[in-house]
Scaffold this active site. Structure first.
Site, PDB file in Angstrom:
ATOM      1  N   GLY A 143       2.937  -4.101   9.138  1.00 59.18           N
ATOM      2  CA  GLY A 143       2.830  -2.652   9.336  1.00 59.18           C
ATOM      3  C   GLY A 143       1.639  -1.990   8.677  1.00 59.18           C
ATOM      4  O   GLY A 143       1.785  -0.949   8.054  1.00 59.18           O
ATOM      5  N   THR A 144       0.480  -2.588   8.839  1.00 59.43           N
ATOM      6  CA  THR A 144      -0.723  -1.952   8.288  1.00 59.43           C
ATOM      7  C   THR A 144      -1.886  -2.119   9.255  1.00 59.43           C
ATOM      8  O   THR A 144      -2.063  -3.189   9.843  1.00 59.43           O
ATOM      9  CB  THR A 144      -1.073  -2.498   6.878  1.00 59.43           C
ATOM     10  N   CYS A 163       3.457  18.474 -18.370  1.00 63.13           N
ATOM     11  CA  CYS A 163       4.008  17.481 -19.296  1.00 63.13           C
ATOM     12  C   CYS A 163       4.787  18.194 -20.413  1.00 63.13           C
ATOM     13  O   CYS A 163       4.247  19.101 -21.064  1.00 63.13           O
ATOM     14  CB  CYS A 163       2.857  16.671 -19.877  1.00 63.13           C
ATOM     15  N   HIS A 189      -1.499   1.241  -4.357  1.00 57.40           N
ATOM     16  CA  HIS A 189      -1.827   2.676  -4.347  1.00 57.40           C
ATOM     17  C   HIS A 189      -0.889   3.485  -5.227  1.00 57.40           C
ATOM     18  O   HIS A 189      -0.752   4.690  -5.041  1.00 57.40           O
ATOM     19  CB  HIS A 189      -1.809   3.212  -2.906  1.00 57.40           C
ATOM     20  N   GLN A 195       0.852  -1.199   0.000  1.00 56.49           N
ATOM     21  CA  GLN A 195       0.000   0.000   0.000  1.00 56.49           C
ATOM     22  C   GLN A 195       0.884   1.244   0.000  1.00 56.49           C
ATOM     23  O   GLN A 195       0.397   2.354  -0.104  1.00 56.49           O
ATOM     24  CB  GLN A 195      -0.876   0.014   1.248  1.00 56.49           C
TER      25      GLN A 195
HETATM   26  P1  NAD Z   1      -1.599   3.085   8.846  1.00 58.30           P
HETATM   27  O1  NAD Z   1      -0.909   4.400   9.030  1.00 58.30           O
HETATM   28  O2  NAD Z   1      -3.079   3.047   8.879  1.00 58.30           O
HETATM   29  O3  NAD Z   1      -1.085   2.026   9.928  1.00 58.30           O
HETATM   30  C1  NAD Z   1       0.271   1.823  10.190  1.00 58.30           C
HETATM   31  C2  NAD Z   1       0.425   0.499  10.914  1.00 58.30           C
HETATM   32  O4  NAD Z   1       1.806   0.232  11.075  1.00 58.30           O
HETATM   33  C3  NAD Z   1      -0.193   0.464  12.317  1.00 58.30           C
HETATM   34  O5  NAD Z   1      -0.884  -0.767  12.427  1.00 58.30           O
HETATM   35  C4  NAD Z   1       1.018   0.473  13.254  1.00 58.30           C
HETATM   36  O6  NAD Z   1       0.794  -0.318  14.418  1.00 58.30           O
HETATM   37  C5  NAD Z   1       2.082  -0.165  12.395  1.00 58.30           C
HETATM   38  N1  NAD Z   1       3.448   0.240  12.668  1.00 58.30           N
HETATM   39  C6  NAD Z   1       3.956   1.448  13.007  1.00 58.30           C
HETATM   40  N2  NAD Z   1       5.298   1.405  13.086  1.00 58.30           N
HETATM   41  C7  NAD Z   1       5.661   0.131  12.784  1.00 58.30           C
HETATM   42  C8  NAD Z   1       6.898  -0.562  12.688  1.00 58.30           C
HETATM   43  N3  NAD Z   1       8.063   0.041  12.917  1.00 58.30           N
HETATM   44  N4  NAD Z   1       6.861  -1.864  12.339  1.00 58.30           N
HETATM   45  C9  NAD Z   1       5.703  -2.512  12.087  1.00 58.30           C
HETATM   46  N5  NAD Z   1       4.495  -1.908  12.184  1.00 58.30           N
HETATM   47  C10 NAD Z   1       4.486  -0.617  12.520  1.00 58.30           C
HETATM   48  O7  NAD Z   1      -0.993   2.475   7.509  1.00 58.30           O
HETATM   49  P2  NAD Z   1      -1.664   1.697   6.319  1.00 58.30           P
HETATM   50  O8  NAD Z   1      -2.543   0.625   6.844  1.00 58.30           O
HETATM   51  O9  NAD Z   1      -0.556   1.344   5.394  1.00 58.30           O
HETATM   52  O10 NAD Z   1      -2.605   2.753   5.621  1.00 58.30           O
HETATM   53  C11 NAD Z   1      -2.111   4.028   5.304  1.00 58.30           C
HETATM   54  C12 NAD Z   1      -2.249   4.421   3.856  1.00 58.30           C
HETATM   55  O11 NAD Z   1      -1.420   5.563   3.693  1.00 58.30           O
HETATM   56  C13 NAD Z   1      -1.714   3.414   2.886  1.00 58.30           C
HETATM   57  O12 NAD Z   1      -2.698   3.225   1.962  1.00 58.30           O
HETATM   58  C14 NAD Z   1      -0.498   4.040   2.212  1.00 58.30           C
HETATM   59  O13 NAD Z   1      -0.725   4.187   0.826  1.00 58.30           O
HETATM   60  C15 NAD Z   1      -0.415   5.425   2.719  1.00 58.30           C
HETATM   61  N6  NAD Z   1       0.900   5.766   3.321  1.00 58.30           N
HETATM   62  C16 NAD Z   1       2.040   5.371   2.702  1.00 58.30           C
HETATM   63  C17 NAD Z   1       3.254   5.667   3.269  1.00 58.30           C
HETATM   64  C18 NAD Z   1       4.497   5.209   2.567  1.00 58.30           C
HETATM   65  O14 NAD Z   1       4.474   5.038   1.350  1.00 58.30           O
HETATM   66  N7  NAD Z   1       5.572   4.943   3.310  1.00 58.30           N
HETATM   67  C19 NAD Z   1       3.341   6.388   4.448  1.00 58.30           C
HETATM   68  C20 NAD Z   1       2.145   6.807   5.048  1.00 58.30           C
HETATM   69  C21 NAD Z   1       0.932   6.462   4.475  1.00 58.30           C
END
Ligand code: NAD
Length: 250
Positions: free
Chosen positions: A192-193, A152, A123, A105
């Site tokens: 981590g989601t 573009c 995404h 994601q």
């Molecule tokens: P979320 O922010 O809803 O949840 C994050 C999850 O990660 C939580 O369950 C938390 O407990 C866990 N977490 C936090 N730190 C951690 C670690 N060090 N190790 C393991 N788990 C850890 O995230 P989501 O469910 O991915 O949904 C957010 C949406 O936002 C996604 O669709 C994504 O596209 C987007 N997003 C992407 C990024 C990125 O690309 N890095 C960053 C922020 C949000």
């Protein structure tokens, strides 16, 4: 079961697995220094999520672009942001032939930088732009990032980061491939989601209903933990994946 036993059990399952799929979210990149969207330190505590609404991008482009540039291009694409050990272990497992794909994601491109090849970007990806007029896809390092919304070079149309804005649909091929991967894997690892974002949050249930063993690595219980997870391991993804990797029989 204590955490050492959970890790040992996960390592045994991973050792025997023939077709592992990893399903990753924002938490996977927290150890790389990218904050999650929600919760403590979350991006949306500082910025208004409306900036990522697709209609807002078209109607208030300059205002929306200011936030997008700051969050995704000045920060995400900063050279200091690198994959962490969790990303590298998933790339190693793919090379070893035990991991078939990563469904992510995340839009930060870190799985690709770490070396994974089969990645379903649910995404999209901030490392590309797409032209809203001619559909051309352009790598973001080829786009000049300035205060003005990017245009573009071929047709003069407005460029949009090639990730999914609120109000946009999921890329069809990523969706199709993710469902197929979930149906055919024997082990599905949720990493981590929180499971709050739909329709991505339906994918783990598909794996479960097709017989996969579900391992979950999160910092706190998620929407999946009590419902479909077989082995829940609480902790930082990089550290837990490293511990599992160290116990795999090769
Ligand atoms: P979320 O922010 O809803 O949840 C994050 C999850 O990660 C939580 O369950 C938390 O407990 C866990 N977490 C936090 N730190 C951690 C670690 N060090 N190790 C393991 N788990 C850890 O995230 P989501 O469910 O991915 O949904 C957010 C949406 O936002 C996604 O669709 C994504 O596209 C987007 N997003 C992407 C990024 C990125 O690309 N890095 C960053 C922020 C949000």
């Amino acid at each position: 079961m204590n955490q050492d036993e959970q890790i040992k059990q996960a390592a045994q399952i991973v050792s025997k697995a023939k077709n592992i799929v990893a399903f990753t979210g924002a938490g996977t990149s927290v150890e790389s220094g990218i904050p999650p969207f929600r919760g403590k330190g979350g991006i949306w505590n500082k910025y208004d999520p409306d900036s990522l609404d697709i209609d807002f991008y078209y109607n208030h482009t300059k205002e929306s672009w200011k936030v997008i540039r700051e969050v995704f291009y000045n920060f995400f694409n900063n050279n200091d942001i690198k994959p962490n050990k969790g990303h590298y272990i998933l790339a190693k497992w793919e090379k070893e032939g035990r991991l078939m794909s990563v469904i992510t994601q995340n839009i930060d491109n870190l799985h690709a930088i770490a070396g994974n090849k089969t990645i379903y970007e649910f995404h999209g990806n901030s490392a590309r732009f797409v032209c809203t007029k001619c559909g051309a896809k352009i790598k973001s390092d080829k786009v000049e990032i300035t205060e003005d919304p990017p245009i573009c070079k071929k047709c003069g149309g407005l460029l949009k980061p090639d990730f999914i804005f609120f109000g946009e649909g999921i890329p069809q091929d990523a969706y199709f491939n993710s469902v197929q991967a979930a149906k055919h894997c024997d082990v599905f690892i949720i990493i981590g989601t929180s499971g709050q974002v739909s329709p991505a949050n339906m994918i783990p249930g598909i794996a479960k209903s097709h017989g996969a063993t579900i391992i979950e690595i999160n910092r706190e219980p998620s929407a999946y933990t009590d419902r479909i997870t077989d082995i829940y391991i609480e902790g930082k993804s990089g550290e837990i994946l490293e511990a599992i990797d160290g116990l795999i029989t090769r």
